[in-house]
Structures are given as structure tokens and as C-alpha cells.
Enzyme design. Sequence first.
Site, short mmCIF file in Angstrom:
data_model
loop_
_atom_site.label_atom_id
_atom_site.label_comp_id
_atom_site.label_asym_id
_atom_site.label_seq_id
_atom_site.Cartn_x
_atom_site.Cartn_y
_atom_site.Cartn_z
N ASP A 9 1.04 -1.10 -0.17
CA ASP A 9 -0.17 0.00 -0.18
C ASP A 9 0.90 1.17 0.14
OD1 ASP A 9 -3.23 0.65 1.35
OD2 ASP A 9 -1.61 2.11 1.19
N ASP A 104 -4.25 2.42 -4.74
CA ASP A 104 -2.83 2.15 -4.24
C ASP A 104 -2.50 0.96 -3.38
OD1 ASP A 104 -4.03 2.91 -1.70
OD2 ASP A 104 -2.57 4.01 -0.98
N GLU A 105 -3.20 0.06 -3.54
CA GLU A 105 -3.09 -1.17 -2.67
C GLU A 105 -3.17 -2.33 -3.49
OE1 GLU A 105 -6.55 -0.52 0.31
OE2 GLU A 105 -5.61 -2.54 0.66
P1 TTP Z 1 -5.34 5.00 1.66
O1 TTP Z 1 -4.27 4.08 1.13
O2 TTP Z 1 -6.16 4.63 2.74
O3 TTP Z 1 -4.57 6.18 2.44
P2 TTP Z 1 -3.13 7.02 2.00
O4 TTP Z 1 -2.33 6.40 1.16
O5 TTP Z 1 -3.19 8.38 1.85
O6 TTP Z 1 -2.43 6.76 3.41
P3 TTP Z 1 -1.64 5.32 4.22
O7 TTP Z 1 -0.37 5.68 4.22
O8 TTP Z 1 -2.47 5.39 5.57
O9 TTP Z 1 -1.98 4.33 3.08
O10 TTP Z 1 -6.11 5.69 0.48
C1 TTP Z 1 -5.24 5.84 -0.81
C2 TTP Z 1 -5.69 7.27 -1.52
O11 TTP Z 1 -7.11 7.19 -1.52
C3 TTP Z 1 -5.48 8.20 -0.50
O12 TTP Z 1 -4.34 8.98 -0.72
C4 TTP Z 1 -6.50 9.40 -1.04
C5 TTP Z 1 -7.60 8.27 -1.53
N1 TTP Z 1 -8.74 8.39 -0.43
C6 TTP Z 1 -9.65 9.24 -0.59
O13 TTP Z 1 -9.60 9.83 -1.61
N2 TTP Z 1 -10.60 9.35 0.49
C7 TTP Z 1 -10.71 8.56 1.70
O14 TTP Z 1 -11.54 8.46 2.36
C8 TTP Z 1 -9.54 7.65 1.69
C9 TTP Z 1 -9.28 6.96 2.73
C10 TTP Z 1 -8.65 7.60 0.54
MG MG Z 2 -2.23 4.36 1.04
#
Ligand code: TTP
Ligand code: MG
Length: 399
Positions: A9, A104-105
Site C-alpha cells: 500500500d 494504491d494497494e
Molecule cells: P489510503 O491508502 O487509505 O490512504 P493513504 O495512501 O493516503 O495513506 P496510508 O499511508 O495510510 O495508506 O488511500 C489511498 C488514497 O485514496 C489516498 O491517498 C486518497 C484516497 N482516499 C480518498 O480520496 N478518500 C478517503 O477517504 C480515503 C481513505 C482515501
Molecule cells: Mg495508501
Amino acid sequence: MLRRILHIDLDAFFVSVEQRERPELKGKPVVVGGRPDSRGVVASASYEARRYGLKAGMSLAKAYQLCPQAIYLPGNFHLYGEASEQFMAILADFTPDIEPAGMDEAYLDISGFEPIYGPAPATGERIRKRIKEELGLPASAGIAGSKVAAKVASDLAKPDGLLEVPPAGDCAFLSTLPLNKLPGIGPKTEALLQSIGLRTIGQLAELPSSQVRHLLGSSGELLQRWAKGIDPRKIEPPTAAKSISRETTFAKDIIKPFVLKATLRYLSEKVGAELRLQKRCARCVTLKLRYSDFQTITRRRSLLAPSNIDQPIFITGLQLLKKALSQRQRPVRLLGIGVSVLIFADGQPDMFDTSMQQLQPLNNCIDHLRQKYGFTVLQSGLTFRLKEMMAAQNSDYIS
Ligand code: TTP
Ligand code: MG
């Protein structure tokens, strides 16, 4: 073979892309979501911003209260889409057994990789290194014997880390963690479990199953299995769309059965052509009708045999249409037809239905001509008359 699942991720994905584009943002509290005085929410917050309590989903107004000095950005979704595709392409270099779980995962099945890449963590580090070098983005990875434990591990490894759960150690690894670390336990479920004194995932694992069912219903069983580290879910590579449909909203509500029938024919030909293009056959046909009062119904029927030929799709749709109209006579605003339960039929579509086989070459020939000269170069009697009628009514019936 020992099962090894890797979950990866990207860290603060949207923010990290912005920081890559504008290095002066690195190391600072940054939020992607919009201006702090707008009504939006935080989409992504840098780890520096998270220290102030900011997190995804929080209103921007609240975020601004907690951290007014953060840099608030509107976001550049084109760039994020591009980065996501490049990220998945790097993963695909390692194995086809990938299941994207968002932009992103993804989960990767890396069982049996040892002879090629060395121990599992070495594979994870290699992937992370390529993502950093080629995309300029930090990623965290978790490795375990199941999807659920791998996801929890990657979350614990953040930011920019890697965590391996030792083989056969998923249950022990999860047991000491707080309840909210388990995927599927949101604030409400957590509160319920806390109300009976539970704090850790291990305590949920040990709760009598009758009590779990009483408290959480049928979904509780799955959560308890995960809590025990039992999760046999396989890596499922993405499948193409699960259904194909076409619909049209009439410029004026339609009562004439002929127009509905002809439109259905036209839409069925569109659906059939798309099925053949994807080299797939369908088992089910769905009719969609929206009446003038906006009541919307769908009716579904199985085909006698899986097919990608216009005629059986149309005929089945027509049977559904006639039945629906006999039950409720009202002008129609919208008509649609779709097919679902799709199977691949590469090379020999409609192999199941010999009665339809002679129509196959005709459909193929029509597809060929339409691809070359446009869809309306050939029309059945029904749709030809429809076009004339609609032109006279000045109505745009083509969806
Ligand atoms: P995530 O992988 O949940 O968050 P992240 O990558 O920003 O942080 P982390 O290091 O905890 O993984 O989500 C991936 C992307 O999806 C995030 O950058 C933005 C988008 N997203 C939204 O637009 N709204 C949301 O509520 C979430 C959780 C994510
Ligand atoms: Mg992320």
C-alpha cells in the site's frame, strides 16, 4: 507449498505524488482535499499532518482547526491515476497473481518465490525499491500466510516499512493487537465489542461463537475467523466487467409498443456486438423499464443457452417487456437491456446452442461491416423504421 501473501500500500498516496512533484512540500504537514474553507473532506494527509490528529475523511474545517499551518491542496487526479497504473505495472512484473484492492494497494501471492528472489522479505524490499526508484513514491508492505494478516502487517509497517509475520504465526501476530486493527471492525463494531470488555483481536478469537453471533450476527463469524488468522481467500485477479448493458431515455415518454420493441432490438444489437467484441457469452438477460412516473423495474430471465447473438438476447428481452407491459400499462421514459453471468467463449461463441449456430456468421459479418462503416450502416427492418419515426419526432433515441 508454504502460502505467502504480500500486501502493499502506498504511503499517503495523493500527498506523496504532490511531494514528488514539488519537493519543497516534503517533510511538511500537507493535505489533499481542497481549500480549508471549502465543504470537502481530507482525502490524504501527510504523516507530519497526522501528528496533529488529521486523517482521511475528516472535514477540512476540522482539519484546519487542528492544523492551520498545513498546506492544503485541491489534488490532481490525472496524476494519481497515472501513478496508480504505473504502480500496478511494476507489481505485474513480479507475478500475474495480483489483486488490486484500490488505487494504491494490492495483494500478491508470492508463494514459491524463494528460489527466484530469495526469502519473502527480500521480494518485498525489491518491489518497494522499484516503486521508490521508478515512481518516487514510498510504499509499505506486509507479508503473512493470509490476506487479512498481510494487510494488518502492512498497516503496522507504515510509513515506508516492511513487516513479515513468520510462517504459521498469523494468529499469534494478530492476538495482541487492538480490535480496530482488524479489517472489518469499524467504530460501531469496536464499540459493541468493547461494551462486553474486549480489547484485543485475540480476545475476540476466544469468545464463544454463540456470543459472537448474538452480538454481531452472521458477519461476526467471518470476523472471528479472521481474528484467529483463518482466511483462505485467494488472490483474485480483476475480472472484466460483470455485465454489459445499454439503455436509452426517450425525449418523450413512449406508449407505442412498436417503438419500444424496435428500440429494444436496437439496444440488443448493441449489447450483442459488445459481447462478441469481448469474446464472451451471457447466461442472463435483464430488462430495465422506467415509467413516466419514475417507477423503475428490472426483470431478469436466463437464456436457454449461453449466447452472444443478438436474436436470443432480443427475444428474451421482448418476452420480459411484453410481460411487464401486460402488468402495467403506462408510458415509458427509459428502456434498457443488459446481459450478465458472462463466460469467456473465445473462438467458438455459442458452442452450446446448435439452433443458433447459423446466426453466428451473420452476426460476425454485421460486426465486421459496422466496425468499418459505423453502427447504422446495417439495420434490421425494425430499427430502420424506428430511426425514421424518431427523426420525424425530432427525438434522440440513440444512447
Ligand atoms: P489510503 O491508502 O487509505 O490512504 P493513504 O495512501 O493516503 O495513506 P496510508 O499511508 O495510510 O495508506 O488511500 C489511498 C488514497 O485514496 C489516498 O491517498 C486518497 C484516497 N482516499 C480518498 O480520496 N478518500 C478517503 O477517504 C480515503 C481513505 C482515501
Ligand atoms: Mg495508501
